[in-house]
Motif scaffolding. Structure first.
Motif, PDB file in Angstrom:
ATOM      1  N   ILE A 165       0.576  -1.040   0.009  1.00  0.00           N
ATOM      2  CA  ILE A 165       0.079   0.028  -0.116  1.00  0.00           C
ATOM      3  C   ILE A 165       0.965   1.323  -0.069  1.00  0.00           C
ATOM      4  O   ILE A 165       1.469   1.217   0.993  1.00  0.00           O
ATOM      5  N   LYS A 166       0.627   2.214  -0.971  1.00  0.00           N
ATOM      6  CA  LYS A 166       1.513   3.271  -1.231  1.00  0.00           C
ATOM      7  C   LYS A 166       0.708   4.608  -1.213  1.00  0.00           C
ATOM      8  O   LYS A 166       1.525   5.539  -1.267  1.00  0.00           O
ATOM      9  N   ALA A 167      -0.557   4.465  -1.594  1.00  0.00           N
ATOM     10  CA  ALA A 167      -1.326   5.585  -1.830  1.00  0.00           C
ATOM     11  C   ALA A 167      -2.707   5.380  -1.242  1.00  0.00           C
ATOM     12  O   ALA A 167      -3.203   4.327  -0.886  1.00  0.00           O
ATOM     13  N   TYR A 168      -3.568   6.454  -1.209  1.00  0.00           N
ATOM     14  CA  TYR A 168      -4.971   6.571  -0.614  1.00  0.00           C
ATOM     15  C   TYR A 168      -5.723   7.392  -1.680  1.00  0.00           C
ATOM     16  O   TYR A 168      -5.441   8.379  -1.980  1.00  0.00           O
ATOM     17  N   CYS A 169      -6.935   6.765  -2.002  1.00  0.00           N
ATOM     18  CA  CYS A 169      -7.997   7.143  -2.799  1.00  0.00           C
ATOM     19  C   CYS A 169      -8.779   7.929  -1.994  1.00  0.00           C
ATOM     20  O   CYS A 169      -9.692   7.212  -1.434  1.00  0.00           O
ATOM     21  N   VAL A 170      -8.999   9.081  -1.827  1.00  0.00           N
ATOM     22  CA  VAL A 170      -9.948   9.934  -1.153  1.00  0.00           C
ATOM     23  C   VAL A 170     -11.197   9.651  -1.706  1.00  0.00           C
ATOM     24  O   VAL A 170     -12.482   9.685  -0.892  1.00  0.00           O
TER      25      VAL A 170
ATOM     26  N   LYS B 179       0.793  11.003   3.504  1.00  0.00           N
ATOM     27  CA  LYS B 179      -0.278  11.898   3.724  1.00  0.00           C
ATOM     28  C   LYS B 179      -1.730  11.650   4.464  1.00  0.00           C
ATOM     29  O   LYS B 179      -2.139  12.575   5.207  1.00  0.00           O
ATOM     30  N   ALA B 180      -2.151  10.582   3.907  1.00  0.00           N
ATOM     31  CA  ALA B 180      -3.274  10.240   4.457  1.00  0.00           C
ATOM     32  C   ALA B 180      -3.463   9.811   5.858  1.00  0.00           C
ATOM     33  O   ALA B 180      -4.312   9.978   6.533  1.00  0.00           O
TER      34      ALA B 180
ATOM     35  N   LYS C  92      -8.715   7.306 -12.974  1.00  0.00           N
ATOM     36  CA  LYS C  92      -9.780   8.305 -13.390  1.00  0.00           C
ATOM     37  C   LYS C  92     -10.135   9.280 -11.999  1.00  0.00           C
ATOM     38  O   LYS C  92     -10.999  10.097 -12.175  1.00  0.00           O
ATOM     39  N   CYS C  93      -9.794   8.736 -10.960  1.00  0.00           N
ATOM     40  CA  CYS C  93      -9.973   9.460  -9.639  1.00  0.00           C
ATOM     41  C   CYS C  93      -9.473  10.622  -9.454  1.00  0.00           C
ATOM     42  O   CYS C  93      -8.357  11.163  -9.855  1.00  0.00           O
ATOM     43  N   ASP C  94     -10.353  11.801  -8.968  1.00  0.00           N
ATOM     44  CA  ASP C  94      -9.662  12.976  -8.709  1.00  0.00           C
ATOM     45  C   ASP C  94      -8.726  13.283  -7.672  1.00  0.00           C
ATOM     46  O   ASP C  94      -7.828  13.996  -7.841  1.00  0.00           O
ATOM     47  N   ASP C  95      -8.960  12.644  -6.536  1.00  0.00           N
ATOM     48  CA  ASP C  95      -8.118  12.987  -5.313  1.00  0.00           C
ATOM     49  C   ASP C  95      -7.375  11.609  -5.113  1.00  0.00           C
ATOM     50  O   ASP C  95      -7.929  10.721  -4.094  1.00  0.00           O
ATOM     51  N   VAL C  96      -6.010  11.340  -5.350  1.00  0.00           N
ATOM     52  CA  VAL C  96      -5.417  10.322  -4.921  1.00  0.00           C
ATOM     53  C   VAL C  96      -4.097  10.953  -4.246  1.00  0.00           C
ATOM     54  O   VAL C  96      -3.581  11.641  -4.879  1.00  0.00           O
ATOM     55  N   ILE C  97      -3.763  10.613  -3.217  1.00  0.00           N
ATOM     56  CA  ILE C  97      -2.581  10.991  -2.213  1.00  0.00           C
ATOM     57  C   ILE C  97      -1.864   9.894  -1.851  1.00  0.00           C
ATOM     58  O   ILE C  97      -1.996   8.874  -1.734  1.00  0.00           O
ATOM     59  N   THR C  98      -0.620  10.422  -1.172  1.00  0.00           N
ATOM     60  CA  THR C  98       0.215   9.338  -0.959  1.00  0.00           C
ATOM     61  C   THR C  98      -0.369   8.871   0.535  1.00  0.00           C
ATOM     62  O   THR C  98      -1.035   9.453   1.179  1.00  0.00           O
ATOM     63  N   ILE C  99       0.193   7.611   0.831  1.00  0.00           N
ATOM     64  CA  ILE C  99      -0.494   6.932   2.080  1.00  0.00           C
ATOM     65  C   ILE C  99       0.288   7.684   3.249  1.00  0.00           C
ATOM     66  O   ILE C  99      -0.325   8.189   4.321  1.00  0.00           O
TER      67      ILE C  99
ATOM     68  N   SER D  45     -12.297   6.292  -0.384  1.00  0.00           N
ATOM     69  CA  SER D  45     -11.906   6.346   0.965  1.00  0.00           C
ATOM     70  C   SER D  45     -11.231   4.882   1.139  1.00  0.00           C
ATOM     71  O   SER D  45     -11.721   4.037   1.955  1.00  0.00           O
ATOM     72  N   LYS D  46     -10.131   4.539   0.336  1.00  0.00           N
ATOM     73  CA  LYS D  46      -9.580   3.159   0.169  1.00  0.00           C
ATOM     74  C   LYS D  46      -8.111   3.552  -0.171  1.00  0.00           C
ATOM     75  O   LYS D  46      -7.681   3.882  -1.024  1.00  0.00           O
ATOM     76  N   PRO D  47      -7.174   2.756   0.746  1.00  0.00           N
ATOM     77  CA  PRO D  47      -5.670   2.670   0.645  1.00  0.00           C
ATOM     78  C   PRO D  47      -5.570   1.621  -0.684  1.00  0.00           C
ATOM     79  O   PRO D  47      -6.296   0.684  -0.925  1.00  0.00           O
ATOM     80  N   ILE D  48      -4.379   2.125  -1.507  1.00  0.00           N
ATOM     81  CA  ILE D  48      -4.410   1.535  -2.738  1.00  0.00           C
ATOM     82  C   ILE D  48      -2.812   1.200  -2.965  1.00  0.00           C
ATOM     83  O   ILE D  48      -1.865   1.948  -2.413  1.00  0.00           O
ATOM     84  N   CYS D  49      -2.467   0.289  -3.854  1.00  0.00           N
ATOM     85  CA  CYS D  49      -1.304   0.105  -4.313  1.00  0.00           C
ATOM     86  C   CYS D  49      -1.024   0.771  -5.494  1.00  0.00           C
ATOM     87  O   CYS D  49      -1.823   1.496  -6.025  1.00  0.00           O
TER      88      CYS D  49
END
Length: 642
Positions: free
Chosen positions: A176-181, A207-208, A198-205, A184-188
């Motif tokens: 897991i390296k990122a988080y889709c706001v 930052k999340a 296509k998600c608008d708000d993906v941040i680093t884990i 509301s889900k942690p993602i690789c």
């Protein structure tokens, strides 16, 4: 801030498998968050899943919730392997081993050596002795990995993370390296490039998670969980008290039945005594009378017998004169004797005794077949509703538009479903079922032979669609393929799927059919205009009952009829999790919000959410979100009540 030793060390229960009652070995968790050993849950799955049938689910051993293994689950023997590992529990197990000074060097174990570990690499999740730690730092790839002292972990001198590697649940081996706001889900990395590109708000884990423990959301979640736990404790206490009261009621009824029986027996004994006394009294009087009659007759007989003896003696031994005298005496007494004889004979009657019982007594078993009827009366309690989210006042909350999806169609029968992260909509103009992402992007289409009218979910992956050709089509919502279709032979527009049955609505008829065979089970009629309906179960439903009336029927009885002059041509009906009903008034262009007993809360103008003729409204399960479709413009507006 370090957590106190006595609080962090007290988590043995979290590390114990509820199946084998031992410390977890390869902890795996289910969607309900209950965790088990990999071997234990595998054995449980194989023992409960019917091997002779193809299945896609099993039930959690604790809460009995269904665990869906997907459309292509494979052999049940592989299901345990597919379940996600519980990294938090694994981390706590490591911490427990460290605290008990039982952690051994992982590198030495590989070489069949046994050395006590002194430090831990939070990236590799491996413990090292002093020598192996030196080697680990000497490699370029691992030189910058954070190394922490096991002594610090064991004593909690500082805040440390035993395991910093969390692996993706969808892509095995990916970290897991990122988080889709948006979701509301942690993602690789693979998730980010494939399903979340296509998600608008993906941040680093990083930052999340920054400050997450002290965040307002974390505090609110903790408070909500504690509040829910308290509510459940209150409900459990109420249920136990109700169980005790119910058992007391049963005991009281059993006592009453025994008392009724004793009273009946006592009364029967009493009337038995009365009738026996009457019989004995009548017998005594009759026997005395009959005895007196016999005595009188015996006296008359003795007189006659005496005359016979005297007369015979005169005939054989007396003189002629004596015979004459005795004959004269007998003749003189014959008249008096005759009077006495006639008097005695005339009063003689044959006596008999009969019992004339009444009809109730003669047919007691039939007339009194039972003491009474035992009835179980269900009464709704005033238990609070549990909610693990923000508390919403659905009666007064503002309605915000989240997004709008425009199909660019006119005069279209537009129905739909909330899925997990997607929407499914029917489009009668193009004869299609459409799948959209949560952002409103089209994902897939399925062409049908007729105009699709309404859609309802059957299970997690299958939905049913009604069409203009009186056909029900079963579709796979994951890959948007047609599974099968069958003709209903009954008119159908809107419908609901409940407990293996379809309730079909087509003004003015409602028809219940078997969802597998299509065979009719039941029918009912309304005053008319019932195009769409909402059903809680097969015997509790609400639908249009005339041009400006909707009625709710429970167990074949109308519990309310709501009528309003501003309710013209009711169509779609839905319910929020507080059990308030929402009715789309197609022609009058508004949405009527009413209570579960049919009282008006408010009328929502369709224009206030950007549509003209509301057709279908659907609430997301256990959520404050809903969508409304527009018949005139083909728009779908997703809203929330806040």
């Amino acid at each position: 801030m370090a957590i106190a030793q006595d609080k962090t060390d007290n988590f043995d229960d979290l590390l114990t498998c509820t199946i084998c009652l031992e410390t977890y070995k390869g902890p795996k968790y289910l969607p309900c968050l209950h965790t088990f050993c990999k071997t234990c849950i595998n054995t449980y799955i194989l023992s409960t899943v019917n091997k002779g049938k193809t299945g896609t689910t099993f039930k959690c051993p604790i809460c009995r919730q269904d665990v869906l293994m997907g459309e292509s689950p494979g052999n049940p023997e592989t299901w345990a392997e597919k379940l996600p590992g519980n990294h938090f529990v694994a981390s706590m197990m490591d911490r427990q081993e460290i605290r008990k000074s039982e952690k051994m060097c992982d590198s030495c174990k590989v070489n069949n050596k046994s050395e006590k570990a002194r430090s831990l690499c939070t990236v590799c999740e491996e413990a090292f002795c002093s020598s192996c730690e030196t080697y680990h730092k000497s490699f370029k790839i691992s030189a910058k990995h954070p190394i922490i002292s096991l002594e610090d972990v064991g004593t909690n001198k500082e805040t440390v993370i035993v395991s910093s590697l969390i692996f993706c649940e969808e892509h095995s081996g990916e970290i897991i390296k990122a988080y889709c706001v948006d979701h509301s889900k942690p993602i690789c990395t693979l998730c980010a490039t494939l399903s979340h590109r296509k998600c608008d708000d993906v941040i680093t884990i990083e930052k999340a998670v920054s400050g997450i423990k002290k965040s307002q959301k974390a505090m609110e979640m903790s408070a909500e969980l504690k509040d829910t736990s308290k509510q459940l404790s209150d409900l459990i206490r109420d249920r136990k008290k109700h169980l005790t009261d119910f058992e007391k009621e049963v005991h009281a009824i059993l006592t009453k039945v025994s008392t009724i029986k004793d009273n009946i027996i006592e009364h029967l004994n009493k009337i038995e005594g009365q009738i026996k006394d009457e019989i004995i009294k009548s017998k005594k009087e009759t026997v005395l009378k009959l005895s007196e009659e016999s005595t009188k007759l015996e006296s008359l007989k003795r007189t006659v017998d005496n005359w016979i003896a005297i007369y015979n003696t005169c005939l054989h031994h007396g003189s002629e004169l004596q015979c004459l005298l005795e004959m004269n005496r007998i003749n003189e007494n014959k008249e008096k004797f005759g009077d006495a004889f006639n008097k005695g004979i005339c009063g003689i009657k044959n006596m008999s005794m009969h019992l004339e019982s009444n009809d109730i007594v003669e047919n007691f078993a039939k007339r009194v077949p039972i003491i009474g009827k035992v009835k179980l009366v269900e009464t709704k309690t005033s238990c609070p509703k549990l909610s693990l989210g923000k508390k919403i006042n659905f009666h007064t909350g503002n309605i915000n538009v989240i997004k709008c999806i425009d199909l660019n169609a006119e005069s279209v029968f537009l129905s739909g479903l909330f899925m997990k992260d997607e929407f499914i909509f029917t489009n009668s103009q193009s004869n299609e079922v459409l799948k959209f992402s949560h952002n409103g992007d089209i994902l897939a289409k399925l062409k049908l032979s007729g105009k699709p009218f309404d859609i309802d979910l059957i299970n997690g992956t299958k939905a049913a669609v009604s069409s203009s050709s009186n056909t029900i089509s079963i579709i796979n919502t994951q890959d948007m393929t047609l599974c099968r279709s069958f003709a209903t032979t009954y008119p159908v527009h809107g419908f609901c799927h409940v407990n293996g049955e379809f309730i079909l609505a087509s003004s003015p008829t409602l028809t219940w059919i078997n969802a597998t065979t299509g065979v009719q089970i039941e029918q009912a009629t309304t005053i008319g205009d019932n195009f769409l309906l909402y059903a809680k179960n097969r015997s509790d439903y609400i639908c249009a009952d005339g041009s400006n009336t909707v009625s709710r029927t429970v167990n074949n009885t109308k519990v309310f009829s709501y009528t309003n002059e501003k309710l013209s041509n009711a169509r779609g009906i839905s319910v929020d999790y507080d059990e308030n009903f929402y009715i789309c008034a197609h022609t009058s262009g508004n949405i009527h919000q009413i209570t579960k007993d049919g009282k008006l809360i408010r009328i929502i103008p369709a224009e206030s959410i950007g549509i003209k003729q509301p057709w279908v409204i659907r609430f997301k399960k256990n959520s404050n979100q809903f969508f409304v479709t527009c018949y005139q413009t083909g728009k779908i507006v997703v809203c929330e009540i806040i």
